[in-house]
Design a protein around this motif. Structure first.
Motif, PDB file in Angstrom:
ATOM      1  N   LYS A 228       7.710  11.780   7.106  1.00  0.00           N
ATOM      2  CA  LYS A 228       7.608  10.572   7.999  1.00  0.00           C
ATOM      3  C   LYS A 228       6.180   9.802   7.881  1.00  0.00           C
ATOM      4  O   LYS A 228       6.006   8.661   8.215  1.00  0.00           O
ATOM      5  N   SER A 229       5.041  10.506   7.414  1.00  0.00           N
ATOM      6  CA  SER A 229       3.698  10.093   7.785  1.00  0.00           C
ATOM      7  C   SER A 229       3.165   9.746   6.265  1.00  0.00           C
ATOM      8  O   SER A 229       2.220   8.800   6.326  1.00  0.00           O
ATOM      9  N   GLU A 230       3.644  10.535   5.202  1.00  0.00           N
ATOM     10  CA  GLU A 230       2.785  10.382   3.886  1.00  0.00           C
ATOM     11  C   GLU A 230       3.696   9.803   3.065  1.00  0.00           C
ATOM     12  O   GLU A 230       3.156   9.281   1.902  1.00  0.00           O
ATOM     13  N   ALA A 231       4.957   9.923   2.941  1.00  0.00           N
ATOM     14  CA  ALA A 231       5.717   9.454   1.801  1.00  0.00           C
ATOM     15  C   ALA A 231       5.833   7.881   1.569  1.00  0.00           C
ATOM     16  O   ALA A 231       5.855   7.253   2.819  1.00  0.00           O
ATOM     17  N   PRO A 232       5.702   7.144   0.541  1.00  0.00           N
ATOM     18  CA  PRO A 232       5.490   5.893   0.645  1.00  0.00           C
ATOM     19  C   PRO A 232       7.011   4.916   0.449  1.00  0.00           C
ATOM     20  O   PRO A 232       7.640   4.597  -0.256  1.00  0.00           O
ATOM     21  N   PHE A 233       7.563   5.017   1.868  1.00  0.00           N
ATOM     22  CA  PHE A 233       8.461   4.235   1.974  1.00  0.00           C
ATOM     23  C   PHE A 233       8.285   3.171   3.436  1.00  0.00           C
ATOM     24  O   PHE A 233       7.257   3.051   3.965  1.00  0.00           O
ATOM     25  N   TRP A 234       8.842   1.980   3.302  1.00  0.00           N
ATOM     26  CA  TRP A 234       8.598   0.821   4.189  1.00  0.00           C
ATOM     27  C   TRP A 234       9.941   0.274   4.992  1.00  0.00           C
ATOM     28  O   TRP A 234      10.889   0.260   3.846  1.00  0.00           O
ATOM     29  N   LYS A 235       9.800   0.229   5.995  1.00  0.00           N
ATOM     30  CA  LYS A 235      11.104   0.121   6.700  1.00  0.00           C
ATOM     31  C   LYS A 235      11.022  -1.157   7.372  1.00  0.00           C
ATOM     32  O   LYS A 235      10.149  -1.509   8.180  1.00  0.00           O
ATOM     33  N   LYS A 236      12.104  -2.029   7.300  1.00  0.00           N
ATOM     34  CA  LYS A 236      12.145  -3.294   8.048  1.00  0.00           C
ATOM     35  C   LYS A 236      13.499  -3.246   8.638  1.00  0.00           C
ATOM     36  O   LYS A 236      14.618  -2.781   8.563  1.00  0.00           O
ATOM     37  N   GLU A 237      13.527  -3.634  10.411  1.00  0.00           N
ATOM     38  CA  GLU A 237      14.566  -3.559  11.171  1.00  0.00           C
ATOM     39  C   GLU A 237      15.083  -5.015  11.323  1.00  0.00           C
ATOM     40  O   GLU A 237      14.008  -5.860  11.403  1.00  0.00           O
ATOM     41  N   GLN A 238      16.068  -5.401  11.516  1.00  0.00           N
ATOM     42  CA  GLN A 238      16.905  -6.623  11.929  1.00  0.00           C
ATOM     43  C   GLN A 238      17.099  -6.487  13.566  1.00  0.00           C
ATOM     44  O   GLN A 238      17.773  -5.363  13.906  1.00  0.00           O
ATOM     45  N   THR A 239      16.376  -7.137  14.285  1.00  0.00           N
ATOM     46  CA  THR A 239      16.580  -7.150  15.867  1.00  0.00           C
ATOM     47  C   THR A 239      17.067  -8.517  16.176  1.00  0.00           C
ATOM     48  O   THR A 239      17.058  -9.696  15.421  1.00  0.00           O
ATOM     49  N   PRO A 240      17.517  -8.750  17.518  1.00  0.00           N
ATOM     50  CA  PRO A 240      17.633  -9.897  17.974  1.00  0.00           C
ATOM     51  C   PRO A 240      16.599 -11.024  17.851  1.00  0.00           C
ATOM     52  O   PRO A 240      16.882 -12.368  17.797  1.00  0.00           O
ATOM     53  N   GLN A 241      15.420 -10.611  17.888  1.00  0.00           N
ATOM     54  CA  GLN A 241      14.187 -11.592  17.673  1.00  0.00           C
ATOM     55  C   GLN A 241      14.089 -11.592  16.263  1.00  0.00           C
ATOM     56  O   GLN A 241      13.022 -12.596  15.912  1.00  0.00           O
ATOM     57  N   GLY A 242      14.728 -11.032  15.405  1.00  0.00           N
ATOM     58  CA  GLY A 242      14.395 -11.246  13.988  1.00  0.00           C
ATOM     59  C   GLY A 242      14.036 -10.085  13.286  1.00  0.00           C
ATOM     60  O   GLY A 242      13.874  -8.829  13.798  1.00  0.00           O
ATOM     61  N   ALA A 243      13.628 -10.047  12.058  1.00  0.00           N
ATOM     62  CA  ALA A 243      13.160  -9.149  11.094  1.00  0.00           C
ATOM     63  C   ALA A 243      11.882  -8.557  11.500  1.00  0.00           C
ATOM     64  O   ALA A 243      10.938  -9.374  11.646  1.00  0.00           O
ATOM     65  N   ARG A 244      11.635  -7.427  11.389  1.00  0.00           N
ATOM     66  CA  ARG A 244      10.107  -6.821  11.590  1.00  0.00           C
ATOM     67  C   ARG A 244       9.853  -5.491  10.799  1.00  0.00           C
ATOM     68  O   ARG A 244      10.892  -4.764  10.636  1.00  0.00           O
ATOM     69  N   TRP A 245       8.912  -5.346  10.412  1.00  0.00           N
ATOM     70  CA  TRP A 245       8.271  -4.243   9.537  1.00  0.00           C
ATOM     71  C   TRP A 245       7.827  -3.373  10.713  1.00  0.00           C
ATOM     72  O   TRP A 245       7.449  -3.416  11.513  1.00  0.00           O
ATOM     73  N   VAL A 246       8.435  -2.013  10.436  1.00  0.00           N
ATOM     74  CA  VAL A 246       8.154  -0.901  11.363  1.00  0.00           C
ATOM     75  C   VAL A 246       6.839  -0.080  10.768  1.00  0.00           C
ATOM     76  O   VAL A 246       6.825   0.464   9.804  1.00  0.00           O
ATOM     77  N   ASP A 247       5.795  -0.026  11.784  1.00  0.00           N
ATOM     78  CA  ASP A 247       4.812   0.654  11.368  1.00  0.00           C
ATOM     79  C   ASP A 247       4.838   2.211  11.702  1.00  0.00           C
ATOM     80  O   ASP A 247       5.742   2.706  12.586  1.00  0.00           O
ATOM     81  N   ALA A 248       4.075   3.118  11.331  1.00  0.00           N
ATOM     82  CA  ALA A 248       4.213   4.535  11.428  1.00  0.00           C
ATOM     83  C   ALA A 248       3.761   4.708  12.955  1.00  0.00           C
ATOM     84  O   ALA A 248       3.000   3.963  13.575  1.00  0.00           O
ATOM     85  N   ARG A 249       4.530   5.722  13.820  1.00  0.00           N
ATOM     86  CA  ARG A 249       4.212   5.992  15.089  1.00  0.00           C
ATOM     87  C   ARG A 249       3.390   6.890  15.449  1.00  0.00           C
ATOM     88  O   ARG A 249       2.771   7.716  14.484  1.00  0.00           O
ATOM     89  N   VAL A 250       2.599   6.736  16.273  1.00  0.00           N
ATOM     90  CA  VAL A 250       1.501   7.792  16.714  1.00  0.00           C
ATOM     91  C   VAL A 250       1.920   9.113  16.951  1.00  0.00           C
ATOM     92  O   VAL A 250       1.400   9.967  16.622  1.00  0.00           O
TER      93      VAL A 250
END
Length: 153
Positions: free
Chosen positions: A120-142
């Motif tokens: 969840k913290s170190e592997a190089p993946f990038w996640k983009k979500e589709q929401t009613p407000q449009g697409a957004r890239w998801v940052d790592a969580r605290v």
């Protein structure tokens, strides 16, 4: 030839088949622990209709192999398998499988959680979500960073 420990793929996976293959023929195994992550329909208070995962081929597999190597050294597990999906996914789809075998359950549980926290913290993946407000890239969580910190103490 040994089966690969890391698979990055767009296709779904069969958890039962993967677990059976991981422990097949190893009479030392007294514990098999697994984690399956799935796509939720909500994230950070927003509705999610779809998700797309991207990765850096070659670098991603190498990063995950290093995570598994650390788990083997730290917990003495016998085997591990990580399957991570990429591409377009829908709510309820499986995203990731982390599975480990060891002599005893404690080592398996800890190693499985250790691998997932590092993924969840170190592997190089990038996640983009589709929401009613449009697409957004998801940052790592605290919370993911906090989970990882306990292994570094």
């Amino acid at each position: 030839m040994n089966a690969p420990r890391v698979l990055i793929q767009s296709e779904d996976f069969d958890v039962s088949r993967e677990l059976a293959a991981l422990r097949q023929g190893d009479a030392r195994v007294g514990a098999v622990c697994s984690f399956v992550g799935t796509v939720r329909d909500r994230n950070e208070g927003a509705s999610v209709s779809a998700m797309e995962l991207e990765h850096y081929p070659g670098m991603t597999e190498k990063s995950i192999e290093a995570i598994i190597d650390r788990a083997v050294q730290r917990f003495g597990i016998y085997a591990a398998k990580v399957i991570h999906r990429v591409g377009p996914l829908q709510p309820t789809d499986q995203i990731v499988l982390v599975a480990v075998t060891s002599a005893h359950r404690g080592m398996s549980f800890q190693a499985c959680e250790f691998i997932m926290d590092y993924l969840k913290s170190e592997a190089p993946f990038w996640k983009k979500e589709q929401t009613p407000q449009g697409a957004r890239w998801v940052d790592a969580r605290v919370s993911d960073e906090q989970a990882l910190a306990r292994w570094q103490a």
